[in-house]
Design a protein around this motif. Structure first.
Motif, PDB file in Angstrom:
ATOM      1  N   UNK A 102      41.035  37.584 -25.039  1.00 52.12           N
ATOM      2  CA  UNK A 102      40.764  36.499 -24.520  1.00 52.12           C
ATOM      3  C   UNK A 102      41.854  35.622 -24.352  1.00 52.12           C
ATOM      4  N   UNK A 103      43.035  35.902 -25.227  1.00 50.94           N
ATOM      5  CA  UNK A 103      43.963  34.765 -24.888  1.00 50.94           C
ATOM      6  C   UNK A 103      44.867  35.463 -23.703  1.00 50.94           C
ATOM      7  N   UNK A 104      45.086  36.598 -23.495  1.00 47.89           N
ATOM      8  CA  UNK A 104      45.544  37.516 -22.271  1.00 47.89           C
ATOM      9  C   UNK A 104      44.968  36.862 -21.107  1.00 47.89           C
ATOM     10  N   UNK A 105      43.590  36.796 -21.336  1.00 44.78           N
ATOM     11  CA  UNK A 105      42.745  36.462 -20.000  1.00 44.78           C
ATOM     12  C   UNK A 105      43.173  34.853 -19.775  1.00 44.78           C
ATOM     13  N   UNK A 106      43.234  33.997 -20.597  1.00 49.47           N
ATOM     14  CA  UNK A 106      43.599  32.591 -20.640  1.00 49.47           C
ATOM     15  C   UNK A 106      44.973  32.449 -20.143  1.00 49.47           C
ATOM     16  N   UNK A 107      46.061  33.090 -20.111  1.00 41.25           N
ATOM     17  CA  UNK A 107      47.293  33.245 -19.714  1.00 41.25           C
ATOM     18  C   UNK A 107      47.269  33.600 -18.201  1.00 41.25           C
ATOM     19  N   UNK A 108      46.462  34.584 -18.053  1.00 35.77           N
ATOM     20  CA  UNK A 108      46.309  34.949 -16.769  1.00 35.77           C
ATOM     21  C   UNK A 108      45.724  33.935 -15.816  1.00 35.77           C
ATOM     22  N   UNK A 109      44.625  33.336 -16.390  1.00 32.85           N
ATOM     23  CA  UNK A 109      43.960  32.075 -15.721  1.00 32.85           C
ATOM     24  C   UNK A 109      44.915  31.244 -15.292  1.00 32.85           C
TER      25      UNK A 109
END
Length: 219
Positions: A102-109
């Protein structure tokens, strides 16, 4: 930069998950316990995790934890490319880490890489379907894609799972946009829902408050 409170909550969740993971070998002391890699000061955390990662005989699970913790610190200070590189390392070692996904997804976002972020958050939710933060992340992705109904549904689910804290966050954020004029109580209302429905129609409307907003109400 948007509010750190929701990411800090994810950070706490990661610390708990990582600590639990390290307890799988009870005969060994957890090298991260009390280490600067867990510091609440982000620069100190980065330095601590970096020093830890230099150790040649670090157990793979602990190494993955250190990468994930450093990644979170990098993300919190806006160094997203470096954070993503660390998440890649952590997830190569622990591909089923829901919080790191989830945190990688947020950084990508935050970098505008929406199509890359979506598989991460979807997998995170498959692994942990009760994470309000993952639902919030996916809602942001849907909103950016113009999928307002899906975004609204996920924001509602984030509030249902995250309780008063998530509700207060959205109340504050929507107040900052001039869409919600009610009190910041942490209690869901029809007025909040109506404001959220307006917000999700615009990719530029983030229901999370800026860092400088609503500190008294959220403390």
């Amino acid at each position: 930069m948007r509010t750190l409170r929701i990411i800090s909550a994810v950070l706490l969740g990661t610390a708990l998950v990582l600590g639990a993971g390290a307890q799988h070998a009870p005969a060994r002391a957890n090298p991260l316990q009390g280490h600067d890699c867990f510091s609440s000061d982000m620069m100190r955390r980065i330095e601590g995790c970096t020093e830890l990662l230099k150790l040649p005989h670090l157990a793979p699970s602990v190494r993955a934890d250190a990468y994930a913790l450093r990644a979170l610190a990098l993300s919190l200070i806006g160094r997203y490319p470096e954070a993503i590189a660390d998440y890649d390392q952590a997830l190569a070692m622990r591909p089923d880490h829901a919080v790191a996904l989830n945190n990688r997804a947020w950084a990508l976002y935050k970098m505008g890489r929406i199509d890359e972020a979506m598989p991460d958050v979807q997998q995170s939710l498959r692994l942990d379907g009760r994470s309000p933060h993952a639902f919030d992340t996916r809602a942001h992705l849907y909103q950016t894609r113009g999928q307002a109904d899906l975004a609204y549904s996920d924001y509602r689910q984030a509030m249902a799972l995250g309780g008063a804290q998530m509700v207060r966050l959205y109340q504050c954020g929507l107040q900052a946009h001039g869409l919600y004029s009610g009190p910041v109580t942490g209690i869901y209302s029809e007025a909040l829902g109506a404001a959220l429905k307006v917000c999700v129609k615009s990719p530029k409307c983030d229901p999370l408050p800026p860092d400088e907003e609503c500190k008294a109400a959220l403390s």
